[in-house]
Design an enzyme around this catalytic site. Structure first.
Site, PDB file in Angstrom:
ATOM      1  N   GLU A 142     -25.697 -14.599  86.301  1.00  0.00           N
ATOM      2  CA  GLU A 142     -25.633 -15.864  87.032  1.00  0.00           C
ATOM      3  C   GLU A 142     -25.300 -17.009  86.085  1.00  0.00           C
ATOM      4  O   GLU A 142     -25.929 -17.155  85.033  1.00  0.00           O
ATOM      5  CB  GLU A 142     -26.975 -16.129  87.725  1.00  0.00           C
ATOM      6  CG  GLU A 142     -27.051 -17.484  88.396  1.00  0.00           C
ATOM      7  CD  GLU A 142     -28.471 -17.916  88.719  1.00  0.00           C
ATOM      8  OE1 GLU A 142     -28.659 -19.092  89.095  1.00  0.00           O
ATOM      9  OE2 GLU A 142     -29.402 -17.094  88.582  1.00  0.00           O
ATOM     10  N   THR A 193     -15.503 -25.950 100.160  1.00  0.00           N
ATOM     11  CA  THR A 193     -15.378 -24.600  99.616  1.00  0.00           C
ATOM     12  C   THR A 193     -13.978 -24.364  99.066  1.00  0.00           C
ATOM     13  O   THR A 193     -13.807 -23.766  97.986  1.00  0.00           O
ATOM     14  CB  THR A 193     -15.708 -23.564 100.701  1.00  0.00           C
ATOM     15  OG1 THR A 193     -17.106 -23.617 100.974  1.00  0.00           O
ATOM     16  CG2 THR A 193     -15.347 -22.158 100.252  1.00  0.00           C
ATOM     17  N   GLN A 194     -12.954 -24.828  99.779  1.00  0.00           N
ATOM     18  CA  GLN A 194     -11.586 -24.679  99.297  1.00  0.00           C
ATOM     19  C   GLN A 194     -11.416 -25.321  97.925  1.00  0.00           C
ATOM     20  O   GLN A 194     -10.817 -24.743  97.014  1.00  0.00           O
ATOM     21  CB  GLN A 194     -10.603 -25.299 100.290  1.00  0.00           C
ATOM     22  CG  GLN A 194     -10.552 -24.607 101.638  1.00  0.00           C
ATOM     23  CD  GLN A 194      -9.621 -25.329 102.603  1.00  0.00           C
ATOM     24  OE1 GLN A 194      -8.555 -25.813 102.217  1.00  0.00           O
ATOM     25  NE2 GLN A 194     -10.028 -25.419 103.858  1.00  0.00           N
ATOM     26  N   CYS A 382     -55.142 -20.733  82.868  1.00  0.00           N
ATOM     27  CA  CYS A 382     -54.799 -21.420  81.620  1.00  0.00           C
ATOM     28  C   CYS A 382     -55.596 -22.725  81.482  1.00  0.00           C
ATOM     29  O   CYS A 382     -56.775 -22.687  81.173  1.00  0.00           O
ATOM     30  CB  CYS A 382     -53.283 -21.659  81.546  1.00  0.00           C
ATOM     31  SG  CYS A 382     -52.696 -22.062  79.882  1.00  0.00           S
ATOM     32  N   LEU A 383     -54.967 -23.873  81.735  1.00  0.00           N
ATOM     33  CA  LEU A 383     -55.711 -25.130  81.665  1.00  0.00           C
ATOM     34  C   LEU A 383     -56.862 -25.129  82.668  1.00  0.00           C
ATOM     35  O   LEU A 383     -57.896 -25.766  82.440  1.00  0.00           O
ATOM     36  CB  LEU A 383     -54.772 -26.306  81.937  1.00  0.00           C
ATOM     37  CG  LEU A 383     -55.391 -27.700  81.810  1.00  0.00           C
ATOM     38  CD1 LEU A 383     -55.908 -27.953  80.401  1.00  0.00           C
ATOM     39  CD2 LEU A 383     -54.391 -28.777  82.215  1.00  0.00           C
ATOM     40  N   GLY A 384     -56.697 -24.388  83.767  1.00  0.00           N
ATOM     41  CA  GLY A 384     -57.785 -24.275  84.739  1.00  0.00           C
ATOM     42  C   GLY A 384     -59.018 -23.645  84.134  1.00  0.00           C
ATOM     43  O   GLY A 384     -60.149 -24.054  84.429  1.00  0.00           O
ATOM     44  N   GLU A 406     -57.367 -31.595  72.992  1.00  0.00           N
ATOM     45  CA  GLU A 406     -56.046 -32.025  73.436  1.00  0.00           C
ATOM     46  C   GLU A 406     -56.120 -33.384  74.116  1.00  0.00           C
ATOM     47  O   GLU A 406     -55.196 -34.192  74.014  1.00  0.00           O
ATOM     48  CB  GLU A 406     -55.457 -30.994  74.410  1.00  0.00           C
ATOM     49  CG  GLU A 406     -54.078 -31.365  74.936  1.00  0.00           C
ATOM     50  CD  GLU A 406     -53.544 -30.365  75.951  1.00  0.00           C
ATOM     51  OE1 GLU A 406     -52.376 -30.497  76.334  1.00  0.00           O
ATOM     52  OE2 GLU A 406     -54.299 -29.447  76.350  1.00  0.00           O
ATOM     53  N   ARG A 463     -51.608 -23.592  73.663  1.00  0.00           N
ATOM     54  CA  ARG A 463     -51.993 -23.795  72.261  1.00  0.00           C
ATOM     55  C   ARG A 463     -53.509 -23.788  72.070  1.00  0.00           C
ATOM     56  O   ARG A 463     -53.998 -23.399  71.023  1.00  0.00           O
ATOM     57  CB  ARG A 463     -51.447 -25.133  71.749  1.00  0.00           C
ATOM     58  CG  ARG A 463     -49.963 -25.151  71.486  1.00  0.00           C
ATOM     59  CD  ARG A 463     -49.555 -26.426  70.735  1.00  0.00           C
ATOM     60  NE  ARG A 463     -48.135 -26.379  70.413  1.00  0.00           N
ATOM     61  CZ  ARG A 463     -47.178 -26.780  71.244  1.00  0.00           C
ATOM     62  NH1 ARG A 463     -47.494 -27.257  72.424  1.00  0.00           N
ATOM     63  NH2 ARG A 463     -45.917 -26.701  70.895  1.00  0.00           N
ATOM     64  N   HIS A 508     -51.363 -16.319  82.292  1.00  0.00           N
ATOM     65  CA  HIS A 508     -50.671 -16.679  83.532  1.00  0.00           C
ATOM     66  C   HIS A 508     -50.353 -15.417  84.340  1.00  0.00           C
ATOM     67  O   HIS A 508     -49.262 -14.847  84.230  1.00  0.00           O
ATOM     68  CB  HIS A 508     -49.372 -17.421  83.219  1.00  0.00           C
ATOM     69  CG  HIS A 508     -49.571 -18.804  82.700  1.00  0.00           C
ATOM     70  ND1 HIS A 508     -49.613 -19.909  83.529  1.00  0.00           N
ATOM     71  CD2 HIS A 508     -49.761 -19.265  81.444  1.00  0.00           C
ATOM     72  CE1 HIS A 508     -49.806 -20.999  82.797  1.00  0.00           C
ATOM     73  NE2 HIS A 508     -49.902 -20.634  81.529  1.00  0.00           N
ATOM     74  N   GLU A 510     -49.586 -15.109  87.356  1.00  0.00           N
ATOM     75  CA  GLU A 510     -48.535 -15.302  88.358  1.00  0.00           C
ATOM     76  C   GLU A 510     -47.185 -14.774  87.906  1.00  0.00           C
ATOM     77  O   GLU A 510     -46.316 -14.428  88.729  1.00  0.00           O
ATOM     78  CB  GLU A 510     -48.405 -16.791  88.738  1.00  0.00           C
ATOM     79  CG  GLU A 510     -47.903 -17.710  87.658  1.00  0.00           C
ATOM     80  CD  GLU A 510     -48.993 -18.321  86.800  1.00  0.00           C
ATOM     81  OE1 GLU A 510     -48.783 -19.407  86.249  1.00  0.00           O
ATOM     82  OE2 GLU A 510     -50.067 -17.689  86.688  1.00  0.00           O
TER      83      GLU A 510
END
Length: 580
Positions: A142, A193-194, A382-384, A406, A463, A508, A510
């Site tokens: 892609e 498109t053309q 993570c941060l959660g 942080e 980090r 993570h 997810e």
């Protein structure tokens, strides 16, 4: 002699955000379903070396691979739609190409030659494409941006050269374009498109398949007109209608015959795709037995693309529980200003995702406190996790002023601190704990129960870590460290055993969730939220129609095929497969 890898180049025209990534991923799903070994690659024209330092509100989510590459969010689509796992070679930016060529020039590799876009930049692009194509039957490549963008020209020139060098029948050009509908005129317009295809042809690339994004059906006459003016046979002009859920797209492309045309043009002999599982996923999304409301407390809520993988993983967790997801994205700064009860009183579960910077951090702490004190299922990522540790340290352990270094360098109790080797770093790009790291789970915990194994591997992007100097105090107060690094020096997961469901992870999850293989942490979180709903409500929430996806598609009134909506098809939940 080994057969050469076939390569499909996917380009886009007219406007950005048409859904090239989803189209490429869906086509890959179909071709993999035919029995081919498939991988995908994203060529991005921007000068950034990677999206790791880019604002999520501008670029969307940063997807992380096992080998620690920070990549474009489309690689998340690639993984969710296929069994292929991405790596750093699957995402290539102009920044990487120019950085590589300039480094080689400084080193003297070009022996005094004048270094130019052609052949040196295009050669570097071609080398990256060919390297990614090794070991597979089909590479779907892609190209980011829109045909006509000046920064994309070197990539399109490299494609032109590759198509000549690899020979006819080994490459294919698929162009995604827009057929807008003008309400005032009551007509679909083909002129954009053309012009898009004409621009592609000026560069020397002839599209052989056109995917036409449209809100309305394309008649045979319109397809004939598009084919005539774009030098494409009408039977290679395909309608790509807006869909209610992205997981319907492989089915739609199959019913249009896109994969059959691809197989014909590339001379691929393979079986027909088997789409029963995709049909089942779409049916569950269209007709869930229940709906659960999840409050997602973050700081990039202006653009949900910032949490693309998270949003999809919640959907996957719903699939595993035969439930729809009503994700309510809440700005943590608003919680700071007005309190948690105003925004979280009506949710069934609370999720605090990852992020960077101190803005809105106190709102996340308040959301964690609300979940802990009210007994609402909580999931921190993570941060959660870090904000959950801060909240617990302040309000349970009694460490006044506890914080992450942080956000407060002068905190008297930095329960979250910088990793030792990070303290002297000056460059920010690519210097975090990135990629897959192992984790050992503690017996008898919710984490161990969810994964059903002792050793896992998950992807990180951060980090800061839990400060080991405070671990004993936190543990004595009731915080359970349910996941640790193999050397036990890093906290990977925490939970509260007396809470209905309070689990957080430093990684993570997810990034590894897929519709056909929902991540166990999301599945268990949704299950706990459904239990919360049943205990707190006399009646279940009404089941809404799918909302329609952002960026890559708009909700439409298109009716799903009879095959997908078949009333006598099985409706039991999808099986849970632990990921590791």
């Amino acid at each position: 002699m080994a057969k050469p890898t076939k390569i499909i180049f996917v380009t886009g025209g007219v406007v950005s955000s048409l859904g090239k990534g989803l189209s490429a991923a869906s086509l890959a799903a179909l071709m993999e379903n035919r029995g081919l070994k498939v991988t995908l690659q994203k060529l991005d024209p921007y000068i950034n070396v990677d999206p790791g330092t880019m604002n999520p509100l501008q670029h969307g989510e940063v997807f992380v691979t096992d080998d620690g590459a920070e990549t474009d969010l489309d690689l998340g689509h690639y993984e969710r739609f296929t069994s292929s796992r991405m790596s750093r070679q699957n995402n290539c930016t102009s920044g990487q190409i120019y950085y590589d060529v300039i480094t080689r020039e400084r080193r003297g590799d070009f022996l005094g030659a004048t270094v130019q876009v052609i052949p040196h930049i295009t050669d570097a692009i071609k080398a990256r494409v060919l390297e990614c194509a090794k070991g597979v039957d089909l590479l779907i490549c892609e190209v980011g941006g829109t045909v006509g963008d000046i920064e994309g020209l070197p990539f399109l020139e490299a494609i032109r050269q590759l198509r000549i060098e690899l020979g006819q029948g080994n490459t294919l050009s698929v162009h995604l374009t827009l057929i807008p509908y003008l309400r005032a005129a009551g007509e679909l317009k083909t002129k954009p498109t053309q012009h898009s295809v004409m621009k592609l042809r000026e560069i020397g690339v002839q599209a052989e398949i056109l995917l036409c994004r449209t809100e309305h059906a394309l008649s045979k006459e319109i397809k004939h007109k598009i084919g005539l003016f774009c030098n494409v046979p009408p039977n290679a002009v395909f309608e790509a209608r807006d869909v209610e859920t992205i997981y319907q797209l492989p089915i739609e492309l199959y019913e249009e015959g896109v994969d059959e045309k691809v197989a014909e043009l590339l001379n691929i002999w393979s079986r027909a795709p088997r789409l029963e599982l995709w049909e089942r996923i779409v049916r569950t999304l269209r007709e869930p037995k229940s709906i659960v409301r999840i409050g997602v407390v973050g700081k990039y809520v202006e653009l949900i693309e910032s949490y693309k993988s998270l949003n999809e993983a919640l959907t996957h967790g719903g699939l595993d529980n035969d439930s729809g997801i009503d994700a309510v994205y809440i700005d943590s700064e608003e919680i700071e200003a007005a309190g948690a009860d105003k925004f979280l009183a009506d949710v069934d579960g609370i999720l605090v995702p990852g992020g960077f910077g101190g803005r809105g951090s106190e709102g996340k702490v308040l959301a964690v406190q609300y979940a802990r004190e009210k007994g609402i299922p909580f999931f921190g990522i993570c941060l959660g996790l870090q904000m959950a540790v801060v909240e617990f340290a302040r309000n349970v352990v009694g460490l006044e002023g506890a914080n992450s270094r942080e956000f407060d360098a002068k905190s008297p109790h930095p329960v979250i601190d910088l990793m030792e080797h990070q303290r002297e770093l000056e460059e920010k790009g690519g210097t975090m704990r990135l990629g897959a790291y192992p984790c050992k789970l503690t017996m008898g915990t919710k984490a161990r129960e969810a994964y059903n194994c002792a050793d896992i591997s998950e992807r990180h992007r951060h980090r800061y870590e839990v400060n080991n100097a405070y671990r004993d105090q936190l543990a004595k107060a009731g915080l359970v460290f349910s996941g640790l690094s193999p050397d036990e020096l890093l906290v990977e997961m925490i939970e509260l055993p007396e809470h209905p469901y309070f689990v957080a992870c430093q990684f993570h999850p997810e990034f590894k969730s897929r519709p056909i293989d929902p991540h166990p942490l999301f599945s268990r979180f949704i299950a706990a939220s459904l239990q919360q709903q049943s205990e707190q409500r006399k009646e279940p929430r009404a089941v809404p129609r799918p909302k329609g996806e952002m960026r890559d598609k708009v909700a439409s009134d298109k009716v799903a095929s009879d095959k997908v909506a078949s009333a006598d098809a099985p409706k039991e939940p999808l099986p849970l497969h632990p990921t590791s």
